[in-house]
Each structure stands twice: as C-alpha cells, then as structure tokens.
Enzyme design. Sequence first.
Site, PDB file in Angstrom:
ATOM      1  N   LYS A  49     -34.689   7.721  -9.448  1.00 55.03           N
ATOM      2  CA  LYS A  49     -32.899   7.806  -9.081  1.00 55.03           C
ATOM      3  C   LYS A  49     -32.346   9.370  -9.126  1.00 55.03           C
ATOM      4  O   LYS A  49     -32.955   9.613 -10.477  1.00 55.03           O
ATOM      5  CB  LYS A  49     -32.685   6.598  -8.539  1.00 55.03           C
ATOM      6  CG  LYS A  49     -32.846   5.474  -8.194  1.00 55.03           C
ATOM      7  CD  LYS A  49     -32.711   5.213  -6.851  1.00 55.03           C
ATOM      8  CE  LYS A  49     -32.953   2.978  -5.988  1.00 55.03           C
ATOM      9  NZ  LYS A  49     -32.008   3.707  -4.830  1.00 55.03           N
TER      10      LYS A  49
ATOM     11  N   THR B 247       7.385  -6.915  18.117  1.00 59.93           N
ATOM     12  CA  THR B 247       8.886  -6.597  18.855  1.00 59.93           C
ATOM     13  C   THR B 247       8.670  -6.792  20.320  1.00 59.93           C
ATOM     14  O   THR B 247       9.621  -7.361  21.340  1.00 59.93           O
ATOM     15  CB  THR B 247       8.779  -5.164  18.054  1.00 59.93           C
ATOM     16  OG1 THR B 247       9.583  -4.908  17.426  1.00 59.93           O
ATOM     17  CG2 THR B 247      10.158  -5.162  18.950  1.00 59.93           C
TER      18      THR B 247
ATOM     19  N   ILE C 297      -4.455  -4.071   1.759  1.00 64.98           N
ATOM     20  CA  ILE C 297      -5.557  -4.418   2.097  1.00 64.98           C
ATOM     21  C   ILE C 297      -6.634  -4.567   1.016  1.00 64.98           C
ATOM     22  O   ILE C 297      -7.138  -4.821   0.772  1.00 64.98           O
ATOM     23  CB  ILE C 297      -6.033  -2.597   1.825  1.00 64.98           C
ATOM     24  CG1 ILE C 297      -5.581  -1.909   0.193  1.00 64.98           C
ATOM     25  CG2 ILE C 297      -5.109  -1.288   2.558  1.00 64.98           C
ATOM     26  CD1 ILE C 297      -6.165  -0.791  -0.726  1.00 64.98           C
ATOM     27  N   ASP C 298      -6.254  -5.543  -0.012  1.00 65.06           N
ATOM     28  CA  ASP C 298      -6.744  -5.960  -0.724  1.00 65.06           C
ATOM     29  C   ASP C 298      -7.882  -7.253  -0.104  1.00 65.06           C
ATOM     30  O   ASP C 298      -8.818  -7.607  -0.713  1.00 65.06           O
ATOM     31  CB  ASP C 298      -5.993  -6.562  -2.110  1.00 65.06           C
ATOM     32  CG  ASP C 298      -5.031  -6.058  -2.670  1.00 65.06           C
ATOM     33  OD1 ASP C 298      -5.184  -4.909  -2.317  1.00 65.06           O
ATOM     34  OD2 ASP C 298      -3.616  -5.690  -2.994  1.00 65.06           O
TER      35      ASP C 298
ATOM     36  N   ARG D 252     -26.465  12.695 -10.867  1.00 61.16           N
ATOM     37  CA  ARG D 252     -24.976  11.889 -11.332  1.00 61.16           C
ATOM     38  C   ARG D 252     -25.417  10.764 -11.146  1.00 61.16           C
ATOM     39  O   ARG D 252     -26.378   9.994 -10.046  1.00 61.16           O
ATOM     40  CB  ARG D 252     -24.210  12.988 -11.088  1.00 61.16           C
ATOM     41  CG  ARG D 252     -23.707  13.863 -11.787  1.00 61.16           C
ATOM     42  CD  ARG D 252     -22.783  14.989 -11.117  1.00 61.16           C
ATOM     43  NE  ARG D 252     -22.559  15.682 -12.239  1.00 61.16           N
ATOM     44  CZ  ARG D 252     -21.487  16.905 -11.504  1.00 61.16           C
ATOM     45  NH1 ARG D 252     -21.239  16.964 -10.908  1.00 61.16           N
ATOM     46  NH2 ARG D 252     -21.620  17.736 -12.986  1.00 61.16           N
TER      47      ARG D 252
ATOM     48  N   ARG E 226       4.913  -3.384  16.378  1.00 64.64           N
ATOM     49  CA  ARG E 226       5.265  -3.462  17.702  1.00 64.64           C
ATOM     50  C   ARG E 226       4.252  -4.693  18.640  1.00 64.64           C
ATOM     51  O   ARG E 226       5.352  -5.017  19.566  1.00 64.64           O
ATOM     52  CB  ARG E 226       3.846  -2.111  17.703  1.00 64.64           C
ATOM     53  CG  ARG E 226       3.902  -1.703  19.424  1.00 64.64           C
ATOM     54  CD  ARG E 226       2.607  -0.804  19.565  1.00 64.64           C
ATOM     55  NE  ARG E 226       2.143  -0.357  20.958  1.00 64.64           N
ATOM     56  CZ  ARG E 226       1.030  -1.253  21.760  1.00 64.64           C
ATOM     57  NH1 ARG E 226       0.785  -2.293  20.954  1.00 64.64           N
ATOM     58  NH2 ARG E 226       0.788  -0.564  22.932  1.00 64.64           N
TER      59      ARG E 226
HETATM   60  N1  LIG Z   1       7.634 -16.359  -6.070  1.00 69.06           N
HETATM   61  C1  LIG Z   1       8.505 -15.371  -5.242  1.00 69.06           C
HETATM   62  N2  LIG Z   1       9.667 -15.811  -4.935  1.00 69.06           N
HETATM   63  C2  LIG Z   1      10.796 -14.846  -3.692  1.00 69.06           C
HETATM   64  N3  LIG Z   1       9.855 -13.641  -3.728  1.00 69.06           N
HETATM   65  C3  LIG Z   1       9.343 -13.234  -4.239  1.00 69.06           C
HETATM   66  C4  LIG Z   1       8.008 -14.219  -4.839  1.00 69.06           C
HETATM   67  N4  LIG Z   1       7.002 -13.494  -5.593  1.00 69.06           N
HETATM   68  C5  LIG Z   1       7.144 -12.208  -4.746  1.00 69.06           C
HETATM   69  N5  LIG Z   1       8.651 -12.007  -3.424  1.00 69.06           N
HETATM   70  C6  LIG Z   1       8.424 -10.973  -3.075  1.00 69.06           C
HETATM   71  O1  LIG Z   1       7.903 -10.029  -2.443  1.00 69.06           O
HETATM   72  C7  LIG Z   1       7.514  -9.023  -2.924  1.00 69.06           C
HETATM   73  C8  LIG Z   1       6.424  -7.995  -2.590  1.00 69.06           C
HETATM   74  O2  LIG Z   1       5.496  -9.313  -4.054  1.00 69.06           O
HETATM   75  P1  LIG Z   1       3.764  -8.296  -4.114  1.00 69.06           P
HETATM   76  O3  LIG Z   1       5.031  -7.326  -4.977  1.00 69.06           O
HETATM   77  O4  LIG Z   1       3.677  -9.809  -5.053  1.00 69.06           O
HETATM   78  O5  LIG Z   1       3.297  -7.894  -3.232  1.00 69.06           O
HETATM   79  P2  LIG Z   1       2.512  -8.090  -1.687  1.00 69.06           P
HETATM   80  O6  LIG Z   1       3.326  -8.974  -0.861  1.00 69.06           O
HETATM   81  O7  LIG Z   1       1.592  -9.598  -2.110  1.00 69.06           O
HETATM   82  O8  LIG Z   1       1.714  -7.574  -1.482  1.00 69.06           O
HETATM   83  P3  LIG Z   1       0.307  -6.650  -2.190  1.00 69.06           P
HETATM   84  O9  LIG Z   1       0.135  -7.330  -3.166  1.00 69.06           O
HETATM   85  O10 LIG Z   1      -0.573  -5.959  -0.795  1.00 69.06           O
HETATM   86  O11 LIG Z   1       0.856  -5.461  -2.590  1.00 69.06           O
HETATM   87  C9  LIG Z   1       7.618  -8.720  -4.222  1.00 69.06           C
HETATM   88  O12 LIG Z   1       8.487  -7.609  -4.649  1.00 69.06           O
HETATM   89  C10 LIG Z   1       9.306  -9.751  -3.533  1.00 69.06           C
HETATM   90  O13 LIG Z   1      10.498  -9.300  -3.517  1.00 69.06           O
HETATM   91  O1  LIG Z   2       1.667   1.289  -5.001  1.00 68.72           O
HETATM   92  P1  LIG Z   2       1.546   0.435  -5.809  1.00 68.72           P
HETATM   93  O2  LIG Z   2       3.162  -0.220  -6.377  1.00 68.72           O
HETATM   94  O3  LIG Z   2       1.115   1.679  -7.211  1.00 68.72           O
HETATM   95  O4  LIG Z   2       0.478  -0.749  -6.020  1.00 68.72           O
HETATM   96  C1  LIG Z   2      -0.849  -0.236  -6.344  1.00 68.72           C
HETATM   97  C2  LIG Z   2      -1.472  -2.152  -5.987  1.00 68.72           C
HETATM   98  O5  LIG Z   2      -1.788  -2.906  -4.657  1.00 68.72           O
HETATM   99  C3  LIG Z   2      -2.400  -2.565  -3.601  1.00 68.72           C
HETATM  100  O6  LIG Z   2      -2.545  -1.417  -3.628  1.00 68.72           O
HETATM  101  C4  LIG Z   2      -1.631  -3.530  -2.523  1.00 68.72           C
HETATM  102  O7  LIG Z   2      -2.037  -4.635  -3.512  1.00 68.72           O
HETATM  103  C5  LIG Z   2      -3.444  -2.745  -4.612  1.00 68.72           C
HETATM  104  O8  LIG Z   2      -4.737  -2.739  -4.505  1.00 68.72           O
HETATM  105  C6  LIG Z   2      -3.574  -1.939  -5.611  1.00 68.72           C
HETATM  106  O9  LIG Z   2      -3.653  -2.476  -6.636  1.00 68.72           O
END
Ligand SMILES: Nc1ncnc2c1ncn2[C@@H]1O[C@H](COP(=O)(O)OP(=O)(O)OP(=O)(O)O)[C@@H](O)[C@H]1O
Ligand SMILES: O=P(O)(O)OC[C@H]1O[C@](O)(CO)[C@@H](O)[C@@H]1O
EC number: 2.7.1.11
Length: 320
Positions: free
Chosen positions: A215, A25, A127-128, A163, A22
């Site tokens: 505890k 945009t 969220i990480d 527990r 949002r």
């Molecule tokens: N080295 C890379 N070069 C180009 N694209 C990439 C590369 N690494 C990841 N991507 C693209 O980014 C997308 C998202 O990456 P990834 O699955 O690691 O999640 P993230 O963006 O780190 O988010 P999260 O870890 O929070 O889920 C991948 O599915 C891919 O499409």
């Molecule tokens: O939604 P998926 O593909 O199961 O991925 C789970 C992963 O994505 C996250 O929720 C966000 O990167 C991580 O905390 C977790 O390890």
Amino acid sequence: MVKRIGVLTSGGDAPGMNAAIRAVTRVALNSGIEVFGIYDGYKGMVEGYIEPLTKASVGEIVDRGGTILGSARLPEFKDVEVRAKAVTQLKKRGIEAVVVIGGDGSYRGALALTEMGINCIGIPGTIDNDIVCTDFTIGFDTALTTVVEAIDKLRDTSNSHHRCSIVEVMGNRCGDLALWSGIACGAEIVITSDTGFEESEVLERLRDLDLIKKKRHAIVVISEKITDVHQFAKKVSLNTGFSGRATILGHVQRGGAPTPSDRILASRMGEKAVDLLMQGIGGQCISIRENQIVSVPIEEALVMPRTSRKPLQNLFERLV
Ligand SMILES: Nc1ncnc2c1ncn2[C@@H]1O[C@H](COP(=O)(O)OP(=O)(O)OP(=O)(O)O)[C@@H](O)[C@H]1O
Ligand SMILES: O=P(O)(O)OC[C@H]1O[C@](O)(CO)[C@@H](O)[C@@H]1O
Ligand SMILES: [Mg+2]
C-alpha cells in the site's frame, strides 16, 4: 391543552439543532401554542434568559449550523435547589412544558424537570450518535459528512508521501463516527472503544499493509479518548515503513450547514415533540427507529442496551 412551551439546546451543539428549533416553534405556533426560546441551555433557564419566539425569528435558520439559542453545560443543574430556581423562572412566564434538544446529559435534566412538574420532551441533538434508543441523532450525518470530506483529502496527500494518516474523530466514547467514516472512506484500520486498541497489533497490521500488500498509504481512523495520536504517529514512523502523521479533526466536526437528512430528521422530531406536549405527555424522548418517529420514556432510554455494531465492524473488515 398546553398554552406556552419553551425550547432550549443543551450540551455540545450539533448541526440541525436550528432546524429542530424552527420545527418546534412553527408546529407549536401553527397549533395555537406560544413558544419561548430559552438561551444557553439550562443556564439560561436558571438565569431567566428567556424570550418569545415568532415564526419570523426562526426564519432563515433551517440551513444554519450551531444553535441560535446558544448552548451551555451547567453541572450545577444536578442540584435540586438550582432546578427549583429554573422552575420558578418558567412559572413566572407561564411556561408549562419544555422541549430539550441535546444529548444524554440534557435528557437527565429533562427527566428531573418533568419530575418537578414541568413536562419535558427530549430531542437527540448530538454529533456523537450515542443515544441508544434512536438509530440516529440530529447532527451525526452532517458530522460524518465533514469527517469523510477531511479523510478524502488526507488520503490524497498520504498517498503522495507514503504516509500513514492517523485521524482522530469525536464521539465521546461512542465509535460510530469512526466506524461509519471508516467504511465510507475505505480506511485501512478503525479503532473504537468497541474494537479496543492493541498498539503492537496495529503496528503489525501497518507493516503488513506496507511490506506485503504494498500500500502507498494507510488511513487509521480512531475515536477520541483512546490514545495520544501524536505519540502513536511517532511510533508508526519508527516501527513501520510509513511515516506517521496525526490529525485531530476536533470541533470542525461540530460546525457547518446541516445535511438535508439532518434537517428532515430535525423537522420530523420537532413535530413529534410538540404533538406529545399537546397530549399532556412529558418525560419522553424522540427517536427514529427503522425510519419511524417514535417516543420512548427517558428513564428507559438512558439504560437501554446499545445495538451491537458487530455487523458493521465485520463489514469494515471484509472491505479492507
Ligand atoms: N443528572 C443530571 N441531572 C440534571 N441535569 C443534568 C444531569 N446531567 C446533565 N445535566 C445537564 O445537562 C447538561 C448537558 O449535559 P452533557 O454535558 O452531558 O451534554 P449532553 O446533553 O450529553 O450532550 P453532548 O454529550 O452531546 O455534548 C449539563 O451541563 C447539565 O446542565
Ligand atoms: O465542546 P467540548 O466541551 O470541548 O466537548 C467536546 C465533546 O462534545 C462532543 O463534541 C459532543 O458531545 C464530543 O464528541 C466531544 O467529546
Ligand atoms: Mg452526552
């Protein structure tokens, strides 16, 4: 100046992504820039699932979890031929630049696209809290709130039944959700990739909490991908005076209305991303550092050393 930009969400979704969409945009439209929503992350970019966004189409979403644009993981985006298809789709529509809302993987994609002539700006939506150049990522505060609510409830029932609740939280190798929630909930033990996990030592500490400290319950918060928590709960029942129960909070941590902090963070970051694109800048990602919104080259962001969590770990230990 840039006339048309795209916006997408990629990787695991995070509460506050909608507030970021949002902000991007509305700030862009209010600056005379057209905005296109790219659906399902890089997958939609490659397939051409791209539609114009209006002020109205991003209305009533600031408080909604998930992402109206959808998210996806497309490992093939690492291939230059696949990215070339995406660039063709963007050029066909006159989209010159893109805001990528996602995690570190999504940033790698954004950097690769920038190197192919499409200026991209990354916004940390995960969220990480595992993007080291920013103090906080969008979604972390909401997920933390969800975790804290869940642990508060688990404490009630654990206390009634003498527990030990072992609570597995997300974080994908980053221990922040575990450590922050451990402090906020007054947990007895926090286990993350930073603390390491020595099973016999944790069992010993639980015996001490039961026999010496008397505890009535114990809460162990543990990051995902460290051990099988159900197996560990059985060992707690066998080796300590507590009966062990494991709870994997799972994807519930990814949902829900974003907290006000996440909505505001997303809005501030969205504004900064558009401002950079208006200056013709790409290959950067947005961070919050000491409450200032700044930008960092993605290349640097991906290799920066992580700020030590030792002070917070020490605080946790001093509160037990
Ligand atoms: N080295 C890379 N070069 C180009 N694209 C990439 C590369 N690494 C990841 N991507 C693209 O980014 C997308 C998202 O990456 P990834 O699955 O690691 O999640 P993230 O963006 O780190 O988010 P999260 O870890 O929070 O889920 C991948 O599915 C891919 O499409
Ligand atoms: O939604 P998926 O593909 O199961 O991925 C789970 C992963 O994505 C996250 O929720 C966000 O990167 C991580 O905390 C977790 O390890
Ligand atoms: Mg990631």
